[in-house]
Design a protein around this motif. Structure first.
Motif, PDB file in Angstrom:
ATOM      1  N   SER A   1       0.723  -1.321   0.121  1.00 41.26           N
ATOM      2  CA  SER A   1       0.160   0.023   0.117  1.00 41.26           C
ATOM      3  C   SER A   1       0.850   1.300  -0.031  1.00 41.26           C
ATOM      4  CB  SER A   1      -0.803  -0.337   0.798  1.00 41.26           C
ATOM      5  OG  SER A   1      -1.814  -1.010   1.265  1.00 41.26           O
ATOM      6  N   VAL A   2       1.974   0.959   1.384  1.00 38.56           N
ATOM      7  CA  VAL A   2       2.980   2.350   0.541  1.00 38.56           C
ATOM      8  C   VAL A   2       3.441   2.906  -0.503  1.00 38.56           C
ATOM      9  CG1 VAL A   2       4.895   3.446   1.573  1.00 38.56           C
ATOM     10  CG2 VAL A   2       3.302   2.132   3.428  1.00 38.56           C
ATOM     11  N   LEU A   3       4.187   1.745  -0.890  1.00 39.45           N
ATOM     12  CA  LEU A   3       4.531   1.637  -2.193  1.00 39.45           C
ATOM     13  C   LEU A   3       3.645   1.895  -3.454  1.00 39.45           C
ATOM     14  CD1 LEU A   3       7.383  -1.216  -2.336  1.00 39.45           C
ATOM     15  CD2 LEU A   3       7.869   1.462  -2.014  1.00 39.45           C
ATOM     16  N   GLY A   4       3.333   1.736  -3.383  1.00 40.54           N
ATOM     17  CA  GLY A   4       1.428   1.807  -4.602  1.00 40.54           C
ATOM     18  C   GLY A   4       1.244   3.430  -5.037  1.00 40.54           C
ATOM     19  N   THR A   5       2.167   4.287  -3.349  1.00 37.73           N
ATOM     20  CA  THR A   5       2.106   5.532  -3.741  1.00 37.73           C
ATOM     21  C   THR A   5       3.413   6.202  -4.508  1.00 37.73           C
ATOM     22  OG1 THR A   5       1.727   5.737  -1.559  1.00 37.73           O
ATOM     23  CG2 THR A   5      -0.476   6.211  -2.602  1.00 37.73           C
ATOM     24  N   PHE A   6       4.193   5.050  -4.482  1.00 37.29           N
ATOM     25  CA  PHE A   6       5.693   5.994  -4.104  1.00 37.29           C
ATOM     26  C   PHE A   6       6.352   6.786  -5.352  1.00 37.29           C
ATOM     27  CE2 PHE A   6      10.221   5.670  -4.602  1.00 37.29           C
ATOM     28  CZ  PHE A   6      10.855   5.317  -3.196  1.00 37.29           C
ATOM     29  N   PRO A   7       6.878   8.102  -5.097  1.00 33.29           N
ATOM     30  CA  PRO A   7       6.898   8.784  -6.230  1.00 33.29           C
ATOM     31  C   PRO A   7       7.717   8.158  -7.904  1.00 33.29           C
ATOM     32  CG  PRO A   7       7.769   9.762  -3.880  1.00 33.29           C
ATOM     33  CD  PRO A   7       7.259   7.986  -3.734  1.00 33.29           C
ATOM     34  N   ARG A   8       6.688   8.784  -8.554  1.00 34.63           N
ATOM     35  CA  ARG A   8       7.404   7.770  -9.814  1.00 34.63           C
ATOM     36  C   ARG A   8       8.180   9.255 -10.075  1.00 34.63           C
ATOM     37  NH1 ARG A   8       5.194   3.613 -10.113  1.00 34.63           N
ATOM     38  NH2 ARG A   8       6.180   3.023 -12.145  1.00 34.63           N
ATOM     39  N   SER A   9       8.705   9.452  -9.951  1.00 38.56           N
ATOM     40  CA  SER A   9       9.478  10.874 -10.126  1.00 38.56           C
ATOM     41  C   SER A   9      10.897  10.322 -10.368  1.00 38.56           C
ATOM     42  CB  SER A   9       9.435  12.479  -9.887  1.00 38.56           C
ATOM     43  OG  SER A   9       9.806  12.135  -8.826  1.00 38.56           O
ATOM     44  N   LEU A  10      10.457   9.651  -8.987  1.00 36.97           N
ATOM     45  CA  LEU A  10      12.382   9.208  -8.565  1.00 36.97           C
ATOM     46  C   LEU A  10      12.766   7.768  -8.921  1.00 36.97           C
ATOM     47  CD1 LEU A  10      11.604   9.410  -4.387  1.00 36.97           C
ATOM     48  CD2 LEU A  10      12.802  11.128  -5.927  1.00 36.97           C
ATOM     49  N   LEU A  11      11.370   6.800  -9.443  1.00 34.84           N
ATOM     50  CA  LEU A  11      12.334   5.903 -10.037  1.00 34.84           C
ATOM     51  C   LEU A  11      12.523   6.290 -11.478  1.00 34.84           C
ATOM     52  CD1 LEU A  11       9.424   3.700  -8.928  1.00 34.84           C
ATOM     53  CD2 LEU A  11      10.894   3.738  -8.195  1.00 34.84           C
ATOM     54  N   GLU A  12      11.882   7.398 -12.089  1.00 39.20           N
ATOM     55  CA  GLU A  12      11.879   7.839 -13.812  1.00 39.20           C
ATOM     56  C   GLU A  12      13.424   7.728 -13.896  1.00 39.20           C
ATOM     57  OE1 GLU A  12       8.998  10.264 -14.538  1.00 39.20           O
ATOM     58  OE2 GLU A  12       7.483   8.703 -14.936  1.00 39.20           O
ATOM     59  N   ALA A  13      13.825   9.274 -13.061  1.00 35.68           N
ATOM     60  CA  ALA A  13      14.814  10.042 -12.444  1.00 35.68           C
ATOM     61  C   ALA A  13      15.908   8.501 -12.337  1.00 35.68           C
ATOM     62  CB  ALA A  13      15.356  10.485 -11.736  1.00 35.68           C
TER      63      ALA A  13
END
Length: 295
Positions: free
Chosen positions: A179-191
């Motif tokens: 549930s927490v990782l479902g809202t993880f900022p996608r910008s950090l993953l894309e960077a």
């Protein structure tokens, strides 16, 4: 003719007195009194346990559990220490609870990373299954677990209990972290992806540092929950060399006779390691909960 403009006077700032912590209304003191009374009520059973741990069987029989002991009786502590081989039971409980806490957090993190960030197909159904798994009572699981442990040759071993509780605890941890990782900022993953980071690098360099407070809270909860478990260790660990502290404490009670001072002394000794563990990691627990609230 020149006209001189004079600026309008600036009103002086109004300094309102800020009430200190001793003058913030009656409600603050009412809440403080209620919390203090609630804490004292919760400490009453521990006070009775401490009182009866150092009471002789004669004092307990004549005066009951509420009477004050007439002498300092320490034989109950020595009897419990030697009768159940407490150092061995302490090692078994610490080994099982510590292993489950670490393995449960690792398995929960890997599962939640695949479900929350990896976007596995059917993610919602899988997370729902983990939620249902948390609702299953241990009484419904005990026979299948017993049968499987006997078939694979792990019955009456600490490894069997470690595997069982790792799966049970990681079911809750997976549901929470997914549930927490479902809202993880996608910008950090894309960077991170633009920098050429692979999945494992993203997990340990990006996701893990951000989840460290939550993982610390899970580690503490998993340890305490496993430490206090009774039913599954009672069924799975029948040898005196593999039993845990709660099972050893229950072994002091017979069908028709119970040595109350020895039982209270054993409960007192058995409670000390869990309290020390909580006090040592209390600040870590508070930081984890505070960090989760801030996020």
């Amino acid at each position: 003719m020149a006209v001189t403009l004079t600026p309008a006077p600036v009103p002086a700032p109004v300094h309102r007195p800020v009430p200190d912590r001793h003058h913030r209304g009656v409600s603050r003191w009412v809440v403080l009194v209620l919390v203090t009374l609630g804490a004292l009520v919760m400490l009453v059973p521990f006070a009775f346990m401490l009182l009866n741990a150092f009471k002789s069987p004669g004092d307990y029989s004549s005066g009951g559990p509420l009477s004050w002991p007439t002498e300092f009786y320490s034989k109950g502590l020595r009897t419990y220490w030697t009768a159940v081989n407490f150092p061995l039971k302490l090692w078994n409980s610490a080994l099982i609870a510590g292993s489950v806490a670490v393995l449960g957090v690792v398995v929960s993190l890997l599962n939640a990373y695949a479900l929350g960030i990896g976007r596995v197909r059917g993610r919602l159904w899988i997370v729902g299954l983990f939620l249902l798994a948390n609702m299953l009572p241990q009484e419904a699981l005990i026979y299948p677990l017993y049968y499987v442990a006997k078939e694979v040759g792990l019955y009456n071993t600490r490894l069997a209990v470690i595997i069982i509780f790792t799966v049970i605890q990681s079911a809750f941890g997976t549901y929470l972290l997914a549930s927490v990782l479902g809202t993880f900022p996608r910008s950090l993953l894309e960077a991170a992806a633009l920098d050429g980071a692979g999945k494992w690098t993203v997990l340990w360099r990006v996701v893990f540092p951000n989840l460290r407070p939550t993982l610390a809270v899970l580690l503490i909860f998993f340890f305490i929950w496993t430490w206090n478990e009774f039913l599954i260790p009672l069924v799975m660990l029948i040898d005196n060399q593999t039993q845990t502290i709660p099972v050893a404490l229950a072994s002091l009670q017979g069908d028709r006779l119970m040595d109350a001072p020895t039982t209270n002394a054993g409960a007192l000794i058995s409670l000390v390691p869990a309290i020390l563990f909580f006090l040592i990691f209390q600040r870590t627990l508070a930081r984890g909960i505070t960090a989760g609230a801030e996020k």
